[in-house]
Enzyme design. Structure first.
Site, PDB file in Angstrom:
ATOM      1  N   ASP A 258      -4.030  -5.956   1.703  1.00  0.00           N
ATOM      2  CA  ASP A 258      -2.834  -6.626   2.213  1.00  0.00           C
ATOM      3  C   ASP A 258      -1.634  -5.860   1.638  1.00  0.00           C
ATOM      4  O   ASP A 258      -1.762  -5.074   0.691  1.00  0.00           O
ATOM      5  CB  ASP A 258      -2.802  -8.114   1.842  1.00  0.00           C
ATOM      6  CG  ASP A 258      -1.846  -8.897   2.758  1.00  0.00           C
ATOM      7  OD1 ASP A 258      -1.022  -8.264   3.455  1.00  0.00           O
ATOM      8  OD2 ASP A 258      -1.921 -10.140   2.773  1.00  0.00           O
TER       9      ASP A 258
HETATM   10  C1  BGC Z   1       0.611 -10.624   5.199  1.00  0.00           C
HETATM   11  C2  BGC Z   1      -0.331  -9.962   6.185  1.00  0.00           C
HETATM   12  C3  BGC Z   1       0.436  -8.993   7.048  1.00  0.00           C
HETATM   13  C4  BGC Z   1       1.111  -7.983   6.154  1.00  0.00           C
HETATM   14  C5  BGC Z   1       1.892  -6.932   6.916  1.00  0.00           C
HETATM   15  C6  BGC Z   1       1.485  -9.630   4.459  1.00  0.00           C
HETATM   16  O1  BGC Z   1       2.547 -10.289   3.868  1.00  0.00           O
HETATM   17  O2  BGC Z   1      -0.119 -11.400   4.282  1.00  0.00           O
HETATM   18  O3  BGC Z   1      -0.951 -10.941   6.983  1.00  0.00           O
HETATM   19  O4  BGC Z   1      -0.405  -8.390   7.987  1.00  0.00           O
HETATM   20  O5  BGC Z   1       2.005  -8.653   5.302  1.00  0.00           O
HETATM   21  O6  BGC Z   1       3.047  -7.472   7.451  1.00  0.00           O
END
Ligand code: BGC
Length: 763
Positions: A258
């Protein structure tokens, strides 16, 4: 306790720790079978090129959420990853804003999930994006979680079916799907630190099935969660990432962190993490904050106290798969073969979707089909919680449209799933374009403001490059400027034939809800309108269960979740009966204190640990076992039609025992629509297992299969429901999946608490 991880899904260290070490050779789980082409490319890439390939970089086009540069010398194209799961969130671009995943789940229909996945993938392609960061499949453990709208259900079978549908749809259009967030990311509060203390059985029965289903559907990528599981950050969790995901399940794609969720270099590389995202600091992506340009000390990120921002990952924590990974390989802490495996996995996913050939097609954006699909899912996912007969509305009825946000559509919750549509329709415009009667509008109480993760971030938006907010072509953006009052709403309700009150919550990634009440004075508004007219219909848009204290005083209640760009049109089509409200609850509605995990040690946790002591008793499993009557049970949803069920019959083999090759059980039932109008029924099959061995508790029932069917007025349809064999079994920490011998009762009906017919079989 056995470690029999060689056997399919029966193994793994049952302590749930992430601590299983690489074997003596430093080798990780067997890599995927590489094609000759991927093998050749891995052989030809220099080490520097490989290192650049496992870490994100700044997208020169500035539209991707994550970017991997190509290697021109070898004809490897660049690779762009973009957020979902409610639509494509390419920076500064527009796309179809689909209903929230929870609304999609409420359709109980994997084929709609497939359609939405395919449509999002075509839009991703049109935007030049190669992988979608969707679907989000975390189980809904607590109703407070600020991201429940991005997820599917409190039930693992339903979540698994929808996950597989979305993955299949996305990848059928040659875009890589990314199932997230692996695993136990069940709260936003303290999400970057909290450790889920969860036993193996609970993980296997509740939290892992949707991920496994995505893998079985061939998902190209898995995103690790921010949180820890049993003390180990998921990016470093070798047992769950390498042993279970890649080893037992045979996942052959790449594991991506993530964003800023990579904890360590060596730990993550040896755990099986393949790609660091975004790979560069927040400052490199978004530029300095205003503060840094002004009074700050000029050294950039040091001006921001990231640790004070709950739920926001540290945007300086990047580049762990850069130089530090090179050094770790040099000194032998990470085997060089691991780097090859990382690269091969990404190349393999690119090859399977045609990216290596640059074979990307045109895609499609904002087409009539996509708009219609957004509308259809929003309508079908709308759940009719109550109806005393006021609905559907007569075409010519004079309507008072009441509510703080009646001019705007509710596109979704806040955070990385925010999508900016080309067009959208709010409640007032939707009703105005459908009705033949007069429409009056009264807001009643102050507007409920959207919440967004982006308002919490110190960088995003400072340079104005994030998706523009709210200037989409909203047909009815002309909100009346005068101060709202409940008196004015009551007067409008009294003067109309029917009052439709739109109420909503506001949730976002990175924040949980404090409680389950509707924010602001909305409860008072509904109560006042309901006291003024007995023809009050309430439409709730929310990111999960909310308390409805006035529910006995109103004539009808619809739960519309976050309906997306088609909000107004979809609700109008349900209110006027153009479509049967097809939705069923994918989550139980109950008073806050009746849910499981209400003790502070369970949620939000103490000293960074959330103890999952409720075990497998989550959602309706808890309400059933504890004998608590919920406000609205899992699976509930009324129809404008009425259905009569015949006797359920079994088809398929009921003679097999647990050791034999299981062939599956199918239940057949005839459903008659006894109403004078067509209807859409969701036939649900739950299994009641026999008594487990002494000392083991099992939930009284589990959803084992679903079939949806449209039935014309007066007609009958025979429906077949395939039961998911895994829902019959329980996970034993020593013996793996275990199907106890005895009688299994299949309850077939309209919800988990509305059983119409039963049939049983032996195992
Ligand atoms: C989220 C993800 C997301 C990523 C990219 C993170 O804050 O948990 O679900 O895909 O950011 O934006």
């Amino acid at each position: 306790m056995t470690d029999d991880s060689e056997r399919d899904d029966h193994g793994g260290a049952a302590d749930g720790s992430g601590e299983s070490a690489p074997d003596a050779s430093g080798e990780s789980a067997p890599g995927p079978d590489r094609s000759a082409r991927v093998d050749r490319l891995v052989g030809e890439l220099t080490r520097e090129e490989k290192l650049r390939f496992v870490r994100g970089a700044v997208d020169p086009r500035g539209t991707a959420t994550g970017y991997v540069p190509g290697v021109e010398r070898l004809g490897i194209p660049e690779f762009r990853l973009v957020d979902g799961p409610l639509g494509v969130r390419a920076e500064g671009e527009r796309a179809t804003a689909f209903p929230a995943s929870l609304a999609l789940a409420a359709t109980f229909d994997p084929s709609l999930a497939r359609e939405q996945g395919a449509a999002m993938a075509r839009e991703a392609t049109a935007h030049g994006q190669d992988a979608l960061l969707a679907p989000g499949v975390n189980l809904i453990r607590v109703p407070h979680c600020g991201r429940n709208f991005e997820y599917f259900s409190e039930d693992p079978h339903l979540a698994a079916r929808l996950a597989a549908g979305v993955v299949d749809g996305i990848q059928g259009e040659d875009v890589v799907a990314t199932v997230k967030h692996y695993v136990a990311n069940n709260q936003e509060r303290n999400r970057t630190e909290v450790s889920a203390a969860v036993d193996e059985r609970t993980l296997r029965e509740l939290y892992l099935p949707a991920f496994r289903a995505a893998v079985e559907a061939g998902v190209g990528s898995v995103m690790t969660a921010y949180n820890r599981v049993n003390g180990t950050h998921m990016s470093d969790h070798r047992r769950l990432v390498t042993d279970v995901l890649k080893g037992e399940w045979g996942f052959d794609g790449y594991v991506v962190s993530d964003w800023y969720g990579l904890e360590t270099t060596v730990g993550a590389a040896n755990a099986g993490l393949d790609l660091e995202m975004p790979g560069v600091t927040s400052r490199e992506l978004h530029g300095p904050t205003a503060d840094e340009e002004g009074e700050g000390d000029g050294d950039g990120d040091a001006d921001v106290d990231w640790s004070s921002l709950d739920g926001v990952p540290d945007g300086t924590h990047a580049g762990l798969f850069g130089e530090p990974l090179a050094a770790a390989i040099d000194d032998g802490a990470v085997p060089a073969s691991r780097l090859d495996d990382m690269v091969a996995r990404l190349l393999g996913a690119m090859e399977r979707t045609g990216h290596l050939d640059g074979d990307r097609g045109e895609g499609a954006l904002d087409t009539p089909e996509h708009r219609d699909l957004a509308h259809r899912i929003a309508a079908r996912g709308t759940v009719l919680l109550e109806n005393d007969g006021v609905l559907p509305l007569a075409d010519g009825a004079d309507v008072a449209v009441i509510g703080p946000n009646v001019h705007e559509p509710t596109l979704g919750g806040g955070g990385s799933s925010e999508t900016t549509p080309f067009r959208s329709v709010g409640p007032v415009a939707g009703i105005e374009s459908r009705t033949a009667g007069a429409v009056t509008v009264a807001r009643g109480v102050e507007e409920i403001e959207d919440q967004s993760l982006f308002d919490l971030l110190p960088f995003v938006g400072e340079d104005g490059d994030d998706a523009d907010e709210g200037d989409a072509a909203t047909a009815d953006a002309t909100a009346d400027a005068s101060a709202p009052s409940i008196d004015e709403a009551v007067a409008a309700a009294e003067a109309a034939d029917v009052a439709v009150v739109f109420v909503r919550d506001a949730t976002t990634e990175a924040r949980d809800r404090e409680d389950l009440r509707l924010p602001g004075d909305q409860d008072a508004l509904v109560e006042a309108v309901a006291a003024a007219t007995d023809r009050t219909v309430v439409v709730v848009t929310s990111g999960g269960p909310v308390e409805l204290p006035w529910r006995d005083d109103v004539a009808a209640i619809l739960e519309a979740w976050y309906p997306g760009q088609a909000h107004g049109d979809a609700i109008a089509s349900v209110l006027y009966g153009d479509r049967d409200p097809g939705g069923r609850l994918p989550v139980t509605f109950a008073p806050e204190d009746d849910y499981p995990a209400t003790d502070g040690t369970q949620y939000p946790g103490v000293d960074d640990v959330a103890t999952y002591s409720e075990g497998v008793f989550v959602g309706y499993r808890h309400f059933d076992a504890a004998g608590i009557e919920p406000t609205y049970p899992f699976g509930h949803g009324e129809s404008y039609a009425a259905f009569r069920y015949g006797d359920a019959e079994l088809e398929g083999d009921d003679r097999l025992d647990g050791d034999a090759e299981l062939e599956g059980v199918t239940v057949r039932v005839t459903v008659e629509n006894v109403a004078a109008r067509p209807g859409r029924e969701v036939v649900q099959a739950y299994v009641r297992p026999p008594d487990p061995p002494e000392g083991i508790d099992r939930p009284p029932r589990a959803l084992a299969g679903v079939a949806t069917v449209e039935i014309p007025a007066g007609a009958s349809r025979t429906v077949e429901v395939d039961l998911d064999e895994r829902t019959l079994a329980r996970y034993d920490p020593d013996d793996g999946w275990t199907t106890d011998p005895g009688t299994y009762v299949v309850e077939v009906g309209r919800s988990s608490r509305d059983v119409r017919t039963t049939v049983s079989f032996e195992r």
